[in-house]
Structure formats: structure tokens, C-alpha cells
Design an enzyme around this catalytic site. Structure first.
Site, mmCIF file in Angstrom:
data_model
loop_
_atom_site.group_PDB
_atom_site.id
_atom_site.type_symbol
_atom_site.label_atom_id
_atom_site.label_comp_id
_atom_site.label_asym_id
_atom_site.label_seq_id
_atom_site.Cartn_x
_atom_site.Cartn_y
_atom_site.Cartn_z
ATOM 1 N N ASN A 131 0.856 -1.191 0.000
ATOM 2 C CA ASN A 131 0.000 0.000 0.000
ATOM 3 C C ASN A 131 0.891 1.240 0.000
ATOM 4 O O ASN A 131 1.510 1.557 1.012
ATOM 5 C CB ASN A 131 -0.896 -0.044 1.251
ATOM 6 C CG ASN A 131 -1.737 1.207 1.403
ATOM 7 O OD1 ASN A 131 -1.723 2.093 0.541
ATOM 8 N ND2 ASN A 131 -2.464 1.296 2.500
ATOM 9 N N CYS A 134 0.063 6.012 1.490
ATOM 10 C CA CYS A 134 0.168 6.518 2.863
ATOM 11 C C CYS A 134 1.346 7.477 2.963
ATOM 12 O O CYS A 134 2.240 7.463 2.113
ATOM 13 C CB CYS A 134 0.310 5.353 3.821
ATOM 14 S SG CYS A 134 1.619 4.280 3.332
ATOM 15 N N THR A 197 -8.438 4.528 -1.792
ATOM 16 C CA THR A 197 -9.499 5.532 -1.620
ATOM 17 C C THR A 197 -9.071 6.920 -2.096
ATOM 18 O O THR A 197 -7.878 7.237 -2.146
ATOM 19 C CB THR A 197 -9.891 5.618 -0.131
ATOM 20 O OG1 THR A 197 -8.705 5.826 0.634
ATOM 21 C CG2 THR A 197 -10.568 4.355 0.337
ATOM 22 N N GLY A 221 -16.510 3.063 -2.222
ATOM 23 C CA GLY A 221 -17.893 2.701 -2.540
ATOM 24 C C GLY A 221 -18.298 3.106 -3.951
ATOM 25 O O GLY A 221 -17.477 3.651 -4.712
HETATM 26 C C1 LIG Z 1 -12.643 0.871 6.202
HETATM 27 C C2 LIG Z 1 -11.608 0.739 5.116
HETATM 28 C C3 LIG Z 1 -10.303 0.337 5.453
HETATM 29 C C4 LIG Z 1 -9.330 0.228 4.453
HETATM 30 N N1 LIG Z 1 -8.063 -0.190 4.787
HETATM 31 C C5 LIG Z 1 -7.123 -0.365 3.810
HETATM 32 C C6 LIG Z 1 -5.819 -0.838 4.134
HETATM 33 O O1 LIG Z 1 -5.502 -1.144 5.290
HETATM 34 N N2 LIG Z 1 -4.913 -0.964 3.119
HETATM 35 C C7 LIG Z 1 -5.233 -0.660 1.810
HETATM 36 O O2 LIG Z 1 -4.386 -0.785 0.930
HETATM 37 N N3 LIG Z 1 -6.482 -0.241 1.490
HETATM 38 C C8 LIG Z 1 -7.418 -0.078 2.454
HETATM 39 N N4 LIG Z 1 -8.679 0.343 2.110
HETATM 40 C C9 LIG Z 1 -9.000 0.632 0.696
HETATM 41 C C10 LIG Z 1 -9.736 -0.545 0.037
HETATM 42 O O3 LIG Z 1 -8.953 -1.717 0.048
HETATM 43 C C11 LIG Z 1 -10.121 -0.174 -1.411
HETATM 44 O O4 LIG Z 1 -8.951 0.090 -2.148
HETATM 45 C C12 LIG Z 1 -11.033 1.031 -1.490
HETATM 46 O O5 LIG Z 1 -11.958 1.044 -0.420
HETATM 47 C C13 LIG Z 1 -11.818 1.109 -2.811
HETATM 48 O O6 LIG Z 1 -12.602 -0.037 -3.011
HETATM 49 P P1 LIG Z 1 -14.178 -0.130 -2.585
HETATM 50 O O7 LIG Z 1 -14.840 1.080 -3.155
HETATM 51 O O8 LIG Z 1 -14.653 -1.429 -3.171
HETATM 52 O O9 LIG Z 1 -14.210 -0.133 -1.087
HETATM 53 C C14 LIG Z 1 -9.665 0.489 3.091
HETATM 54 C C15 LIG Z 1 -10.982 0.876 2.773
HETATM 55 C C16 LIG Z 1 -11.949 0.986 3.753
HETATM 56 C C17 LIG Z 1 -13.346 1.394 3.363
#
Ligand SMILES: Cc1cc2nc3c(=O)[nH]c(=O)nc-3n(C[C@H](O)[C@H](O)[C@H](O)COP(=O)(O)O)c2cc1C
Length: 307
Positions: A131, A134, A197, A221
Site C-alpha cells: 500500500n 500513505c 481511496t 464505494g
Molecule cells: C474501512 C476501510 C479500510 C481500508 N483499509 C485499507 C488498508 O488497510 N490498506 C489498503 O491498501 N487499502 C485499504 N482500504 C481501501 C480498500 O482496500 C479499497 O482500495 C477502497 O476502499 C476502494 O474499493 P471499494 O470502493 O470497493 O471499497 C480500506 C478501505 C476501507 C473502506
């Protein structure tokens, strides 16, 4: 019907998935939390919560805010740390058929390298997802993934520290995601996953203050799906390593769109909060689509919308 996909064709170990549906990091815990709800062994792969060298408490509350068709989160990488993952989670994963990929996060390039070294060769761990969305503490807090140079530095350091397949997870919070993708592919990434995100915020008008404890958060989302889809389309045209699509995938048609845009696999994130079975429902929907369309092999669908 053939659903399997190879996500690390250039890696000695390879990363062969029985099907292209994975869970997105941070939205499916360590997989163990969901194993009593449905047969998680049927999924293509599970990506665990972002893991740091030391355990982390995460950001101040509140850390979640719903938005129209989306979710803002500022969890702040709360996790149990690499040692506990290796000692407590990996032995369970080693008994599973579904491969588990550990998502790693660091504050410095050295943190990433050390994490990759510690995870290398641990039974139950089939790959690493890096990841890079960050803050880089040494560079004043800009995201590692915001520029091609720092993104490549992290990738090179991780690749030098492990023989596991390495997926690099790209952030949309950058000027040109295709350039970042090219840089990490050149630095040896076995595959790229995208998107993480999008940065955003909400304000509590009664308190006249930011709603989230850490001011900004990450938007996920259905609201981000068109953005993610176009980024996947762009990146798939820029690199020759497999691309994994993620961002707002909530139905099988969403998943098929990403595959048609050029993704070899997909990750389901926020959709699992409303319906923990979402990844499996999406897999079953993809199977039905293939049956209806007379498609024998999922790889026939990858990138078909590219013309
Ligand atoms: C509550 C939450 C925690 C997340 N934690 C991580 C994380 O620890 N590492 C990471 O690479 N992405 C993290 N993400 C990002 C998701 O893996 C994903 O890339 C992002 O939410 C977009 O996909 P989605 O719209 O299907 O949720 C997190 C997303 C959410 C909503």
C-alpha cells in the site's frame, strides 16, 4: 468453464487464483472473521488488513462517515502488527485453500523492506500487496504513491527483500496514475492493484468542525467506481503486468466492467460491509454471465472493451 487467472506470470512462485474475485484490504479483516458466514475458500484470494511493523491503534473517532453512494473512512491503519500476523493468523491461513495476500504499510522505505523480509517464506502467505497510498514521513508526509520516483523506490526495496509475488496498490491521489504504474512495473512489481481511496472530507455543521477525527478521510464505494474504472483502463494500456481493479465494485456487472477495461482480477471492498457475501455473489454473477454469453475462459473477457 475456466475461471483461473495468473497474477504474477514473471514471478518464480507465481500467483495462480482459482477465480478473479478477491477481497480488498481493510474491508475483510483477516478472513477469519468471515469464515463462519460463507465458504470463503471459494474466493480467488483474500487480502488482509494493512499491516505495519508494530501494532497500531489508528486515528481518533469518529472514523467513518456515510456519503451519497459512498463511505469516508479514516481508520488510520489500526492493526495487530506483523509479528502477530505471522504468529496468530498465518498458521490458520496455511490450512486454507484460498491464497492470502498480506497488505503492508510503512512510514519509510526501510519499514516496507523490513516488512517484506519478515513475511518472506512464512507458510500461509502467498503474496504481498504494497500500500503506497500513505504518508512518507521523511518526505514531509506526501503519499509514497503520489509520485513515480518514491513509488518505484518502495517497490525496488520490497522486491529486493522477498521472493513472494509483489502487487503494488496504487493511489488515485496523484497527477498521473499511469506514470506511477509504469514506474512500479519497471521497478519489478509483479502486478498492480488500483485504486485505493480518494481523499475527501465532511463537515459537521452543528459543531462547525470536520466530521472525522482526523479531518480528512478516504472515499470508497459506488461513488468512486467511474473514476476507478477509467484509471484501470488507462493503467492497463500503460503496463504489461497484470492489473487488478478495485473501487466501488458492488455487483457482478461492476466486476465485469473492470475486467473488460483490462483488469485480470477484481477486489471487492466497501460492498462487503452491507453484504459480507458480496464477493461470492459477484463471483456467482460472473459465472452466470459467462454461461449466458457462452464464454469458456475468463481470460477471453480481459480488456475486450479496449477494442
Ligand atoms: C474501512 C476501510 C479500510 C481500508 N483499509 C485499507 C488498508 O488497510 N490498506 C489498503 O491498501 N487499502 C485499504 N482500504 C481501501 C480498500 O482496500 C479499497 O482500495 C477502497 O476502499 C476502494 O474499493 P471499494 O470502493 O470497493 O471499497 C480500506 C478501505 C476501507 C473502506
Amino acid at each position: 468453464m475456466k475461471l483461473s487467472v495468473q497474477l504474477a506470470p514473471k514471478n518464480k512462485r507465481g500467483l495462480l487464483l482459482a477465480n478473479p474475485v478477491m477481497t480488498a484490504s481493510g474491508t475483510f479483516g483477516y478472513g477469519t472473521e468471515y469464515s463462519h458466514l460463507f465458504d470463503i475458500q471459494r474466493l480467488g484470494a483474500i487480502i488482509c488488513k494493512g499491516t505495519t511493523l508494530k501494532p497500531r491503534e489508528g486515528n481518533p473517532q469518529p472514523r467513518l462517515a456515510e456519503t451519497p453512494s459512498g463511505l469516508l473512512n479514516s481508520i488510520g491503519l489500526q492493526n495487530i502488527g506483523a509479528k502477530a500476523v505471522i504468529k496468530e493468523k498465518a498458521p490458520v491461513w496455511a490450512t486454507w485453500r484460498v491464497p492470502v495476500i498480506v497488505n503492508i504499510v510503512g512510514e519509510t522505505v526501510d519499514d516496507y523492506a523490513q516488512l517484506a523480509r519478515e513475511l518472506d517464506g512464512v507458510a500461509g502467505i502467498s503474496g504481498i500487496e504494497v500500500n503506497i497510498g500513505c504518508p512518507n514521513i521523511k518526505a514531509g508526509g506526501a503519499e509514497f504513491g503520489a509520485n513515480p520516483k518514491t513509488a518505484a523506490e518502495v517497490t525496488t526495496a520490497v522486491k529486493a527483500s522477498t521472493s513472494l509475488p509483489v502487487l503494488v496498490k496504487l493511489t488515485p491521489n496523484t497527477a498521473d496514475i499511469a506514470q506511477v504504474a509504469k514506474a512500479v512495473a519497471k521497478a519489478g512489481a509483479d502486478a498492480v492493484s488500483l485504486i485505493n481511496t480518494l481523499k475527501g472530507m465532511a463537515i459537521d455543521i452543528s459543531r462547525r468542525r470536520p466530521l472525522l477525527g482526523s479531518i480528512s478521510g478516504g472515499l470508497s464505494g459506488p461513488a468512486i467506481k467511474p473514476v476507478a474504472l477509467y484509471m484501470v483502463y488507462e493503467v492497463a494500456g500503460a503496463v504489461d503486468v497484470p492489473v487488478i481493479g478495485c473501487g466501488g465494485i458492488a455487483t457482478s456487472s461492476d466486476g465485469i466492467e473492470f475486467i473488460m477495461a483490462g483488469a485480470s482480477a477484481i477486489q471487492v471492498g466497501t460492498a462487503s460491509f452491507a453484504n459480507p457475501r458480496a464477493p461470492l455473489d459477484i463471483l456467482e454473477g460472473i459465472e452466470q454471465f459467462m454461461k449466458k454469453e457462452g464464454i469458456e475462459d475468463i481470460t477471453e473477457l480481459i480488456g475486450v472493451a479496449r477494442g
